[in-house]
Write a protein that holds these residues in place. Structure first.
Motif, PDB file in Angstrom:
ATOM      1  N   UNK A  69       4.798   5.829   5.961  1.00  0.00           N
ATOM      2  CA  UNK A  69       3.531   6.300   5.392  1.00  0.00           C
ATOM      3  C   UNK A  69       2.466   5.212   5.472  1.00  0.00           C
ATOM      4  N   UNK A  70       2.862   3.969   5.189  1.00  0.00           N
ATOM      5  CA  UNK A  70       1.920   2.856   5.301  1.00  0.00           C
ATOM      6  C   UNK A  70       1.477   2.670   6.753  1.00  0.00           C
ATOM      7  N   UNK A  74      -2.267   2.997   8.276  1.00  0.00           N
ATOM      8  CA  UNK A  74      -2.857   1.918   9.069  1.00  0.00           C
ATOM      9  C   UNK A  74      -3.399   2.442  10.395  1.00  0.00           C
ATOM     10  N   UNK A  75      -2.597   3.270  11.082  1.00  0.00           N
ATOM     11  CA  UNK A  75      -3.001   3.797  12.390  1.00  0.00           C
ATOM     12  C   UNK A  75      -4.050   4.908  12.272  1.00  0.00           C
ATOM     13  N   UNK A  76      -3.915   5.726  11.228  1.00  0.00           N
ATOM     14  CA  UNK A  76      -4.780   6.893  11.112  1.00  0.00           C
ATOM     15  C   UNK A  76      -6.063   6.663  10.337  1.00  0.00           C
ATOM     16  N   UNK A  77      -6.120   5.572   9.548  1.00  0.00           N
ATOM     17  CA  UNK A  77      -7.298   5.358   8.714  1.00  0.00           C
ATOM     18  C   UNK A  77      -7.818   3.924   8.725  1.00  0.00           C
ATOM     19  N   UNK A  78      -6.963   2.969   8.363  1.00  0.00           N
ATOM     20  CA  UNK A  78      -7.434   1.608   8.121  1.00  0.00           C
ATOM     21  C   UNK A  78      -8.056   0.962   9.365  1.00  0.00           C
ATOM     22  N   UNK A  79      -7.271   0.783  10.412  1.00  0.00           N
ATOM     23  CA  UNK A  79      -7.776   0.095  11.596  1.00  0.00           C
ATOM     24  C   UNK A  79      -8.888   0.878  12.310  1.00  0.00           C
ATOM     25  N   UNK A  80      -8.755   2.210  12.489  1.00  0.00           N
ATOM     26  CA  UNK A  80      -9.860   2.942  13.119  1.00  0.00           C
ATOM     27  C   UNK A  80     -11.169   2.857  12.339  1.00  0.00           C
ATOM     28  N   UNK A 190      -2.908   1.305   2.023  1.00  0.00           N
ATOM     29  CA  UNK A 190      -3.826   0.569   2.897  1.00  0.00           C
ATOM     30  C   UNK A 190      -5.144   0.269   2.179  1.00  0.00           C
ATOM     31  N   UNK A 191      -5.433   1.040   1.122  1.00  0.00           N
ATOM     32  CA  UNK A 191      -6.646   0.789   0.347  1.00  0.00           C
ATOM     33  C   UNK A 191      -6.629  -0.574  -0.320  1.00  0.00           C
ATOM     34  N   UNK A 192      -5.441  -1.037  -0.697  1.00  0.00           N
ATOM     35  CA  UNK A 192      -5.315  -2.368  -1.289  1.00  0.00           C
ATOM     36  C   UNK A 192      -5.708  -3.445  -0.277  1.00  0.00           C
TER      37      UNK A 192
END
Length: 293
Positions: A69-70, A74-80, A190-192
């Protein structure tokens, strides 16, 4: 079955509307924040919304599914979020960005064939190709593509590749998890990390002294809450209900919404552009019609 298909199309439409309208909020965000700050605050606010739910739903995850899930977050939200914000911050041509973003369905197919042995029905391959051709024609009908700052286009392509990888990740390993549980845990996690980056970037430094910064932070918060948190729940639900390829075709709906906003703003729309939109939507229909119909 028919009711399920209708619901799938409704979710598809809502996601297209949300992501096709996000450029308005991003435009406001740019007035007082840089790309790194926008990306960090966007995901931080999305994770903040989901934090209470994540603490409740965490018990439904094993260590393996939690780590997956993390990775999905990361792939679907944080880095993009960072990659898109930085590219847009450097004035990458919007037509080029739209084309690269719309490579997602083609990359889903390519990765599926190369690494996941996913069979691709002919109608889906044809439909995706028709839609992408319509998108290319639409971009050129709006004045072509500028290669100014094209080096940042690589960031958009990497983000698109991450989206495609995430679709396969969710489809193969996380499809059995409730979409709300998955979205809350992945985004809160990933919000953290995003919050740490936002703090390091001093993202709220001008909050008390600059009205532009306050408007930018507010727009970024909406971008995170609606464009990331709410939309991610819907996106995971669409993947679970209709499959990853159908969900990825939402990128074809984004230019339709963008043209719609142009009409609202009284921008000129040509017959050729309308024909291109029809071609894009026709490709989506062909890719998702039942075999034999």
């Amino acid at each position: 079955m028919q009711k399920q298909r209708v619901v799938n199309w409704v979710i598809f439409g809502v996601l297209s509307l949300i992501w096709g309208s996000s450029f308005i909020l991003m435009k406001v965000s740019k007035e007082g924040l840089n790309g790194m700050q926008i990306g960090a605050l966007r995901i931080f606010f999305a994770g903040l919304v989901f934090m209470p739910m994540a603490l409740v739903h965490l018990k439904n995850f094993t260590l393996r599914t939690f780590l997956l899930a993390l990775l999905s977050g990361t792939l679907g939200n944080l880095l993009p979020a960072f990659l898109f914000a930085i590219a847009i911050d450097h004035q990458i041509d919007s037509s080029l960005a739209g084309i690269l973003n719309s490579l997602t369905p083609l990359l889903v197919i390519l990765l599926g064939i190369l690494f996941f042995r996913t069979p691709v029905p002919r109608n889906k391959l044809v439909g995706v190709s028709i839609g992408f051709a319509g998108l290319l024609l639409l971009s050129f009908s709006k004045g072509g593509i500028s290669l100014q700052n094209a080096g940042y286009a690589a960031l958009i392509f990497i983000a698109t590749l991450m989206y495609a990888l995430n679709i396969h990740l969710v489809t193969r390993f996380l499809k059995g998890i409730n979409p709300l549980h998955l979205a809350s845990v992945s985004l809160a996690g990933v919000g953290l990390a995003a919050g740490a980056v936002a703090w390091q970037q001093n993202s709220l430094a001008g909050w008390s002294s600059s009205e532009a910064t306050r408007w930018s932070v507010g727009a970024t918060a909406l971008l995170g809450i609606i464009g990331s948190a709410f939309a991610t729940v819907l996106y995971y639900a669409l993947i679970k209900r209709a499959g990853g390829l159908f969900a990825s075709l939402v990128t074809y709906g984004i230019p339709v919404i963008a043209i719609g906003w142009g009409v609202v703003a009284k921008e000129p729309v040509t017959i050729l552009q309308v024909a291109c939109l029809a071609l894009i939507l026709g490709g989506v229909w062909v890719a998702n019609r039942k075999a034999g119909t």
